[in-house]
Design a protein around this motif. Structure first.
Motif: not given
Length: 375
Positions: A116-119, A183-194
């Motif tokens: 949820a924190l993004g990249l 927030g959902r866009a940042r969440l998806l980006a953070g999921m890819v980062r993780a």
């Protein structure tokens, strides 16, 4: 880890990574500096001691954040920590929007959802964790620290991922939530980062080998040269997209990367996992395609003489014709790459699935700096 040789009351802060994959790397970085940050931002007269540990390889999904808070509370009591913070790569939600963090003063614990924190996750947790620790101690009326200088709502101004705070009046049970769309866009980006797309890219090395082999064969076929000359940009783009889509689908099906809803995994969470897996594989295969395209273009320039290509196409050629040839060849070669991916190590490919966490080497929990058995 102790901050300097300070005297005074000691406060022990536990940092738990669950699962011990991407969150463990963030915890390791944060542990090395958290005591100094707490001394600077909370209370310099306290001896801050930070303990780090691992949580479950596959954390509980069915209970969401409450399950994590309960598990963390038991861990805090068992290890005799004053407060405990859990960093997890599980995407969490509250009121149908991404949940960034949740604190529980009653249990003296907090959970932070890294995706949820993004990249820029490490930067965000550096800013958030000292505030969360201060807030937990303040809500528990701990006399060893002064009341928190910042109101809970200030996190929304200092951390872009936090949109608002819910439950301020509820005795320290607070939820820091993101906005809806952004927030959902940042969440998806953070999921890819993780999910470490670089790991997926390196893990698909045999895919590239198979694709290069197919591309080398296709470059020697004048029919492919003529196809590249006849097809327009639109059709070449469609062929490329179809090839990449087919490759991603093949990887998911062949290696059983699709997350199915069950009693432990709610439908919405399974949907997020699958979307994270698709985005990770799409990014990895797109980078692979670029590498294949560049390599094919260079090989074409070296091996195919301009006069031979002009004779086959019956027209003058320039550098763009070689790029077009590399384009059609790379798109066709992705099929060969899909075949090559079937030879990959199963564990390596499955690591691209968001809901899959391989047991790390040297598995064991860490208590007071000593490895112990896994929990």
């Amino acid at each position: 880890m102790t901050h300097g040789e300070q005297q005074g009351p000691e406060i022990v802060v536990g940092l738990v990574a669950t699962p011990p994959d991407h969150p463990a790397r963030v915890v390791a970085r944060l542990t090395a500096e958290l005591a100094r940050g707490l001394a600077a931002r909370v209370n310099a007269d306290v001896r801050w001691t930070v303990r780090e540990g691992w949580g479950e390889v596959a954390p509980r999904r069915d209970g969401g954040v409450e399950a994590l808070l309960e598990d963390l509370a038991r861990r805090r009591v068992d290890d005799q920590w004053d407060v405990a913070i859990c960093l997890t790569d599980l995407p969490l939600d509250a009121e149908r929007v991404p949940l960034v963090a949740q604190t529980s003063a009653r249990r003296q614990v907090a959970v932070v959802s890294l995706p949820a924190l993004g990249l820029h996750q490490l930067r965000a947790v550096r800013a958030a964790v000292p505030d969360l620790v201060s807030r937990l101690l303040t809500d528990a009326s701990d006399q060893r620290v002064p009341p928190a200088a910042r109101a809970p709502t200030e996190m929304a101004r200092r951390i872009p991922a936090v949109h608002r705070v819910v439950g301020e009046a509820d005795a320290g049970e607070r939820r820091y939530v993101a906005s809806g769309l952004i927030g959902r866009a940042r969440l998806l980006a953070g999921m890819v980062r993780a999910n470490r797309p670089g790991r997926a890219l390196l893990g698909l090395s045999k895919l590239l080998v198979g694709a290069f082999g197919t591309a080398a064969f296709a470059l020697t076929t004048d029919t492919v040269w003529q196809m590249g000359d006849v097809l327009g940009v639109l059709r070449l783009s469609v062929i490329m997209l179809l090839g990449l889509t087919a490759l991603v689908a093949w990887l998911i099906v062949a290696h059983d990367l699709w997350e199915k809803p069950d009693r432990q995994t709610p439908t919405e969470l399974a949907r997020l996992f699958n979307l994270g897996t698709i985005l990770t594989l799409t990014l990895a295969t797109a980078v692979s395609y670029v590498v294949l395209f560049v390599g094919t273009a260079l090989v074409g320039l070296l091996l195919i003489d301009r006069s031979v290509l002009e004779q086959t196409l019956q027209q003058p050629v320039d550098f763009t014709d070689y790029l077009t040839l590399a384009w059609i060849t790379s798109s066709l070669a992705t099929v060969g790459g899909a075949i090559g991916s079937g030879l990959e190590n199963e564990e390596t490919v499955r690591a691209a699935a968001y809901g899959y966490h391989p047991q790390p080497d040297g598995w064991g929990d860490v208590k007071d700096g000593h490895p112990d058995s896994g929990r």
